[in-house]
Design a protein around this motif. Structure first.
Motif, PDB file in Angstrom:
ATOM      1  N   GLY A 195       0.815  -0.737  -0.295  1.00  0.00           N
ATOM      2  CA  GLY A 195      -0.225  -0.479  -0.005  1.00  0.00           C
ATOM      3  C   GLY A 195       1.052   1.288   0.154  1.00  0.00           C
ATOM      4  N   LEU A 196       0.878   2.153  -1.121  1.00  0.00           N
ATOM      5  CA  LEU A 196       1.765   3.373  -1.494  1.00  0.00           C
ATOM      6  C   LEU A 196       0.735   4.587  -0.854  1.00  0.00           C
ATOM      7  CD1 LEU A 196       4.116   2.020  -3.827  1.00  0.00           C
ATOM      8  CD2 LEU A 196       4.589   2.129  -1.668  1.00  0.00           C
ATOM      9  N   LYS A 197       1.643   5.500  -0.667  1.00  0.00           N
ATOM     10  CA  LYS A 197       0.437   6.908  -0.749  1.00  0.00           C
ATOM     11  C   LYS A 197       1.612   8.057  -1.114  1.00  0.00           C
ATOM     12  CE  LYS A 197      -1.422   9.909   2.736  1.00  0.00           C
ATOM     13  NZ  LYS A 197      -1.910   9.948   4.604  1.00  0.00           N
ATOM     14  N   ALA A 198       0.694   9.370  -1.555  1.00  0.00           N
ATOM     15  CA  ALA A 198       1.182  10.529  -2.393  1.00  0.00           C
ATOM     16  C   ALA A 198      -0.238  10.599  -2.964  1.00  0.00           C
ATOM     17  CB  ALA A 198       1.486   9.052  -4.239  1.00  0.00           C
ATOM     18  N   SER A 199       1.100  12.303  -3.567  1.00  0.00           N
ATOM     19  CA  SER A 199      -0.803  13.425  -3.306  1.00  0.00           C
ATOM     20  C   SER A 199      -1.129  12.959  -5.211  1.00  0.00           C
ATOM     21  CB  SER A 199       0.318  14.250  -3.330  1.00  0.00           C
ATOM     22  OG  SER A 199       0.991  14.883  -4.876  1.00  0.00           O
ATOM     23  N   CYS A 200      -1.766  13.566  -5.653  1.00  0.00           N
ATOM     24  CA  CYS A 200      -1.495  13.640  -6.972  1.00  0.00           C
ATOM     25  C   CYS A 200      -1.349  14.012  -8.179  1.00  0.00           C
ATOM     26  CB  CYS A 200      -3.037  13.931  -7.353  1.00  0.00           C
ATOM     27  SG  CYS A 200      -3.632  16.069  -7.501  1.00  0.00           S
ATOM     28  N   ALA A 201       0.177  14.536  -7.305  1.00  0.00           N
ATOM     29  CA  ALA A 201       1.103  14.923  -8.726  1.00  0.00           C
ATOM     30  C   ALA A 201       1.310  14.120  -9.560  1.00  0.00           C
ATOM     31  CB  ALA A 201       2.439  15.952  -7.759  1.00  0.00           C
ATOM     32  N   GLU A 226       4.174  12.897 -10.882  1.00  0.00           N
ATOM     33  CA  GLU A 226       5.686  12.546 -10.908  1.00  0.00           C
ATOM     34  C   GLU A 226       5.553  11.657  -9.514  1.00  0.00           C
ATOM     35  OE1 GLU A 226       5.857  16.752  -9.409  1.00  0.00           O
ATOM     36  OE2 GLU A 226       4.874  15.558 -10.730  1.00  0.00           O
ATOM     37  N   GLN A 227       4.766  12.150  -8.142  1.00  0.00           N
ATOM     38  CA  GLN A 227       4.676  11.089  -7.846  1.00  0.00           C
ATOM     39  C   GLN A 227       3.408   9.741  -7.351  1.00  0.00           C
ATOM     40  OE1 GLN A 227       3.354  12.463  -3.184  1.00  0.00           O
ATOM     41  NE2 GLN A 227       4.135  14.739  -3.979  1.00  0.00           N
ATOM     42  N   VAL A 228       2.243  10.500  -8.134  1.00  0.00           N
ATOM     43  CA  VAL A 228       2.125   9.473  -9.240  1.00  0.00           C
ATOM     44  C   VAL A 228       2.597   8.108  -9.515  1.00  0.00           C
ATOM     45  CG1 VAL A 228      -0.429   7.748 -10.330  1.00  0.00           C
ATOM     46  CG2 VAL A 228      -0.234  10.333  -8.966  1.00  0.00           C
ATOM     47  N   ALA A 229       3.885   8.764 -11.007  1.00  0.00           N
ATOM     48  CA  ALA A 229       4.216   7.576 -11.105  1.00  0.00           C
ATOM     49  C   ALA A 229       5.110   6.745 -10.208  1.00  0.00           C
ATOM     50  CB  ALA A 229       4.296   8.641 -12.963  1.00  0.00           C
ATOM     51  N   SER A 230       5.737   7.526 -10.107  1.00  0.00           N
ATOM     52  CA  SER A 230       6.444   7.166  -8.946  1.00  0.00           C
ATOM     53  C   SER A 230       6.660   5.446  -8.339  1.00  0.00           C
ATOM     54  CB  SER A 230       7.630   8.235  -7.787  1.00  0.00           C
ATOM     55  OG  SER A 230       6.938   8.629  -6.889  1.00  0.00           O
ATOM     56  N   ARG A 231       5.137   5.628  -7.629  1.00  0.00           N
ATOM     57  CA  ARG A 231       5.011   4.946  -6.996  1.00  0.00           C
ATOM     58  C   ARG A 231       3.968   3.336  -8.079  1.00  0.00           C
ATOM     59  NH1 ARG A 231       5.733   9.032  -4.420  1.00  0.00           N
ATOM     60  NH2 ARG A 231       5.267   9.624  -2.416  1.00  0.00           N
ATOM     61  N   LEU A 232       3.514   3.786  -9.109  1.00  0.00           N
ATOM     62  CA  LEU A 232       2.523   2.735  -9.874  1.00  0.00           C
ATOM     63  C   LEU A 232       3.924   2.004 -10.652  1.00  0.00           C
ATOM     64  CD1 LEU A 232      -0.310   5.051 -11.796  1.00  0.00           C
ATOM     65  CD2 LEU A 232       0.026   3.052  -9.642  1.00  0.00           C
ATOM     66  N   LYS A 265      -5.897   7.510 -13.816  1.00  0.00           N
ATOM     67  CA  LYS A 265      -4.632   6.933 -13.565  1.00  0.00           C
ATOM     68  C   LYS A 265      -4.801   5.309 -13.562  1.00  0.00           C
ATOM     69  CE  LYS A 265      -0.092   7.704 -15.193  1.00  0.00           C
ATOM     70  NZ  LYS A 265       0.007   7.325 -16.719  1.00  0.00           N
ATOM     71  N   VAL A 266      -3.996   5.475 -11.793  1.00  0.00           N
ATOM     72  CA  VAL A 266      -4.299   4.478 -11.002  1.00  0.00           C
ATOM     73  C   VAL A 266      -5.191   3.507 -11.132  1.00  0.00           C
ATOM     74  CG1 VAL A 266      -4.553   4.157  -8.510  1.00  0.00           C
ATOM     75  CG2 VAL A 266      -3.073   6.234  -9.017  1.00  0.00           C
ATOM     76  N   LYS A 267      -6.782   4.264 -11.580  1.00  0.00           N
ATOM     77  CA  LYS A 267      -7.625   2.961 -11.359  1.00  0.00           C
ATOM     78  C   LYS A 267      -7.080   2.025 -13.063  1.00  0.00           C
ATOM     79  CE  LYS A 267     -12.742   2.075 -11.032  1.00  0.00           C
ATOM     80  NZ  LYS A 267     -11.907   1.442  -9.486  1.00  0.00           N
ATOM     81  N   SER A 268      -6.899   2.515 -13.686  1.00  0.00           N
ATOM     82  CA  SER A 268      -6.503   1.964 -15.208  1.00  0.00           C
ATOM     83  C   SER A 268      -5.318   1.142 -15.106  1.00  0.00           C
ATOM     84  CB  SER A 268      -6.330   3.263 -16.235  1.00  0.00           C
ATOM     85  OG  SER A 268      -5.819   4.002 -16.068  1.00  0.00           O
ATOM     86  N   SER A 269      -4.556   1.346 -14.284  1.00  0.00           N
ATOM     87  CA  SER A 269      -3.060   0.292 -14.059  1.00  0.00           C
ATOM     88  C   SER A 269      -3.547  -0.987 -13.527  1.00  0.00           C
ATOM     89  CB  SER A 269      -2.320   1.970 -13.262  1.00  0.00           C
ATOM     90  OG  SER A 269      -2.259   1.476 -12.260  1.00  0.00           O
ATOM     91  N   GLY A 270      -4.940  -1.162 -12.457  1.00  0.00           N
ATOM     92  CA  GLY A 270      -4.833  -2.196 -12.345  1.00  0.00           C
ATOM     93  C   GLY A 270      -4.633  -2.582 -10.559  1.00  0.00           C
ATOM     94  N   VAL A 271      -4.645  -1.214 -10.316  1.00  0.00           N
ATOM     95  CA  VAL A 271      -5.452  -1.010  -8.329  1.00  0.00           C
ATOM     96  C   VAL A 271      -6.692  -0.917  -8.209  1.00  0.00           C
ATOM     97  CG1 VAL A 271      -4.595   0.403  -6.609  1.00  0.00           C
ATOM     98  CG2 VAL A 271      -2.945   0.668  -8.052  1.00  0.00           C
ATOM     99  N   LYS A 272      -6.241  -2.190  -7.170  1.00  0.00           N
ATOM    100  CA  LYS A 272      -7.859  -2.348  -6.741  1.00  0.00           C
ATOM    101  C   LYS A 272      -8.603  -1.581  -5.943  1.00  0.00           C
ATOM    102  CE  LYS A 272      -8.616  -7.027  -9.169  1.00  0.00           C
ATOM    103  NZ  LYS A 272      -7.669  -6.649 -10.176  1.00  0.00           N
ATOM    104  N   THR A 273      -8.203  -1.306  -4.571  1.00  0.00           N
ATOM    105  CA  THR A 273      -8.506   0.113  -3.387  1.00  0.00           C
ATOM    106  C   THR A 273      -7.591   1.189  -3.478  1.00  0.00           C
ATOM    107  OG1 THR A 273      -8.481  -2.041  -2.686  1.00  0.00           O
ATOM    108  CG2 THR A 273      -8.436  -0.137  -1.192  1.00  0.00           C
ATOM    109  N   ILE A 274      -8.286   1.658  -3.545  1.00  0.00           N
ATOM    110  CA  ILE A 274      -8.222   3.757  -3.320  1.00  0.00           C
ATOM    111  C   ILE A 274      -8.566   3.628  -2.273  1.00  0.00           C
ATOM    112  CG2 ILE A 274      -8.571   5.472  -4.458  1.00  0.00           C
ATOM    113  CD1 ILE A 274      -8.046   3.952  -7.804  1.00  0.00           C
ATOM    114  N   VAL A 275      -8.010   4.921  -1.895  1.00  0.00           N
ATOM    115  CA  VAL A 275      -8.082   5.992  -0.491  1.00  0.00           C
ATOM    116  C   VAL A 275      -7.889   7.070  -1.091  1.00  0.00           C
ATOM    117  CG1 VAL A 275      -7.999   5.946   2.147  1.00  0.00           C
ATOM    118  CG2 VAL A 275      -7.935   3.515   0.960  1.00  0.00           C
TER     119      VAL A 275
END
Length: 273
Positions: free
Chosen positions: A7-13, A15-21, A51-61
């Motif tokens: 489980g990873l956490k980031a802002s919606c920026a 570059e942060q999203v890409a670094s987690r995905l 973007k996070v959803k389409s990358s296959g992440v099942k759970t988003i908070v």
């Protein structure tokens, strides 16, 4: 046994999203700030969720913002002396719930964080009265949020996990809970046995965990294994159906190294069990 999730956490920026995905997390938690609630900010947040959803992440908070105009977002804020703050709490929670319903995700709101501003308690005659009002606010958000809302513990006298009487009251009320393990540990002054008892009492109500270590004195947000929490004893008490993220301070916001290190540590603990 509780499944060890990345489980990873980031802002919606971006570059942060890409670094987690790139690490293919199981759970993704967005922390938001007041700037995310302008028209453009909400668009950017929605794009990031897609973007996070389409990358296959099942759970988003979606984590409610911490501050508005420098003031903590405390649900106990009262229109009598904090009308603007109350309006922003209502507005921002509703916007996040709209997104959560569209994208099948959840919204995390702090029941109370640190209760630093004394003025927050001015409209009330006692802590009990303030807590009753807090519960009416939580009831309201449960009503509008249904299965999409959860409430996180802080280290304030108003809403913290670890006091057996309060834990039992919350369990009876049946609120969906987010359990920050470090906040409970700090509130309990580093008492692992009391932490374990609390985890056990609230287990069935917990839908999400913030996994973060601490020395049990201040808000230190340590990588797992760098504090005094007994993870080997805590882990078997977790709700197997809940999600979790590592909420660790990062040296570099575009590199989730400390979160990944925590994940490796917890996997090893689970393996040894």
């Amino acid at each position: 046994m509780f499944p060890i999730q990345l489980g990873l956490k980031a802002s919606c920026a971006p570059e942060q999203v890409a670094s987690r995905l790139k690490y293919h997390p199981d759970v993704f938690e967005f922390f938001t700030s007041e700037t995310d609630f302008t028209t453009d900010g909400l668009k950017q947040l929605e794009e990031a969720i897609k973007k996070v959803k389409s990358s296959g992440v099942k759970t988003i908070v979606l984590h409610h913002p911490m501050k508005y105009h420098g003031k903590r977002l405390e649900l106990v804020a009262h229109p009598q002396n904090n009308a603007e703050l109350v309006n922003f709490i209502d507005f921002s929670t509703q916007k996040l719930l709209d997104l959560a319903k569209t994208y099948h995700s959840k919204v995390l709101v702090h029941g109370s964080y640190e209760l630093e501003e004394a003025e927050l308690l001015e409209p009330f005659d006692s802590i009990e009265e303030a807590r009753k009002y807090l519960f009416t606010r939580m009831d309201h958000f449960c009503h509008i949020g249904k299965d999409h809302i959860m409430f996180e513990n802080g280290i304030s006298k108003l809403y913290s996990y670890g006091n057996p009487d309060f834990d039992h009251l919350l369990a009876e009320k049946g609120y969906p809970l987010a359990y920050d393990v470090s906040h409970a540990f700090i509130y309990l002054h580093g008492d692992n046995k009391a932490l374990q008892k609390s985890l056990k009492t609230l287990k069935d109500n917990i839908v999400h965990y913030h996994l973060v270590d601490s020395l049990g004195e201040t808000h230190d947000s340590l990588t797992l294994g760098h504090g005094k929490i007994d993870w080997a004893k805590a882990l078997p008490l977790f709700n197997e159906k809940a999600s979790s993220i590592y909420e660790i301070n990062l040296k570099d916001l575009t590199n989730p190294f400390e979160q990944l290190e925590s994940h490796a540590y917890l996997k090893q603990i689970a393996q040894d069990l």
